[in-house]
Write a protein that holds these residues in place. Sequence first.
Motif, PDB file in Angstrom:
ATOM      1  N   ASN A  98      -4.067  56.316  20.357  1.00 38.33           N
ATOM      2  CA  ASN A  98      -3.958  54.912  20.761  1.00 38.33           C
ATOM      3  C   ASN A  98      -2.617  54.357  20.319  1.00 38.33           C
ATOM      4  O   ASN A  98      -2.044  54.810  19.319  1.00 38.33           O
ATOM      5  N   ILE A  99      -2.134  53.371  21.052  1.00 36.26           N
ATOM      6  CA  ILE A  99      -1.001  52.568  20.597  1.00 36.26           C
ATOM      7  C   ILE A  99      -1.600  51.398  19.843  1.00 36.26           C
ATOM      8  O   ILE A  99      -2.526  50.736  20.332  1.00 36.26           O
ATOM      9  N   VAL A 100      -1.090  51.144  18.647  1.00 37.63           N
ATOM     10  CA  VAL A 100      -1.590  50.065  17.807  1.00 37.63           C
ATOM     11  C   VAL A 100      -0.489  49.017  17.671  1.00 37.63           C
ATOM     12  O   VAL A 100       0.665  49.349  17.405  1.00 37.63           O
ATOM     13  N   VAL A 101      -0.864  47.763  17.850  1.00 40.50           N
ATOM     14  CA  VAL A 101       0.076  46.655  17.794  1.00 40.50           C
ATOM     15  C   VAL A 101      -0.423  45.645  16.765  1.00 40.50           C
ATOM     16  O   VAL A 101      -1.580  45.224  16.814  1.00 40.50           O
ATOM     17  N   LEU A 102       0.455  45.286  15.817  1.00 41.91           N
ATOM     18  CA  LEU A 102       0.152  44.238  14.839  1.00 41.91           C
ATOM     19  C   LEU A 102       0.966  43.001  15.201  1.00 41.91           C
ATOM     20  O   LEU A 102       2.192  43.055  15.279  1.00 41.91           O
ATOM     21  N   LEU A 103       0.257  41.903  15.432  1.00 40.67           N
ATOM     22  CA  LEU A 103       0.872  40.631  15.813  1.00 40.67           C
ATOM     23  C   LEU A 103       0.635  39.601  14.724  1.00 40.67           C
ATOM     24  O   LEU A 103      -0.336  39.689  13.963  1.00 40.67           O
ATOM     25  N   ARG A 104       1.534  38.599  14.699  1.00 37.12           N
ATOM     26  CA  ARG A 104       1.388  37.526  13.712  1.00 37.12           C
ATOM     27  C   ARG A 104       1.865  36.218  14.330  1.00 37.12           C
ATOM     28  O   ARG A 104       2.805  36.194  15.117  1.00 37.12           O
ATOM     29  N   TRP A 105       1.186  35.146  13.973  1.00 41.98           N
ATOM     30  CA  TRP A 105       1.578  33.803  14.374  1.00 41.98           C
ATOM     31  C   TRP A 105       1.706  32.953  13.124  1.00 41.98           C
ATOM     32  O   TRP A 105       0.850  33.011  12.235  1.00 41.98           O
ATOM     33  N   ASN A 106       2.753  32.137  13.038  1.00 44.91           N
ATOM     34  CA  ASN A 106       2.956  31.201  11.938  1.00 44.91           C
ATOM     35  C   ASN A 106       2.177  29.935  12.290  1.00 44.91           C
ATOM     36  O   ASN A 106       2.633  29.111  13.067  1.00 44.91           O
TER      37      ASN A 106
END
Length: 177
Positions: A98-106
């Motif tokens: 799998n491709i794993v993506v870590l996202l973040r929002w302030n």
Amino acid sequence: MSYLIIIFFSFITLVFSSFSQACGDNPNAIIQGPFKDSAFNDGVVCFQNTPDKRNIMFYLSYMSKDGIYNEVVDTYYYSDAPAELMSVFFSPVNGEKNIVVLLRWNVNYESNGIQYPYFYEIKTYQKENNNRYKLNLDSNKDTQLSGYQINKNGKIINYPLDNAGKIKSYLIEKYRP
């Protein structure tokens, strides 16, 4: 002789310009990638900002019998703040790559004296039989795949899966075949 040199440089420019356009629709907007993806013939994945820099688009590009395939897999939207792409990597989930993506929002929320500076979300994508990626896991399927960084009485408590190493360990342990 100068005619041959012009033809040669024109050919080289044409070849290299097609490679630079191989992933996404704007090579100047790429924020991560292109990363080689062995699941596809000459496959690459990349992530680029939308023109307003509020959203991030995830692209898959590869060579098919019909030519270059270039498609948006997913878009990460502005939500109180622009999405930030923190990490991208490959990891097994249930024995499948799998491709794993870590996202973040302030987000900078505060409630009952507790501050919530950042919201994190993890998404995994698995190859489908029709040579595309589909969303495999996200916080709708596993609530541990999203959460907040917390600041309580001056003590910062980080989201437990805030980096690639922690996420990979979690996925391998929880989603072992």
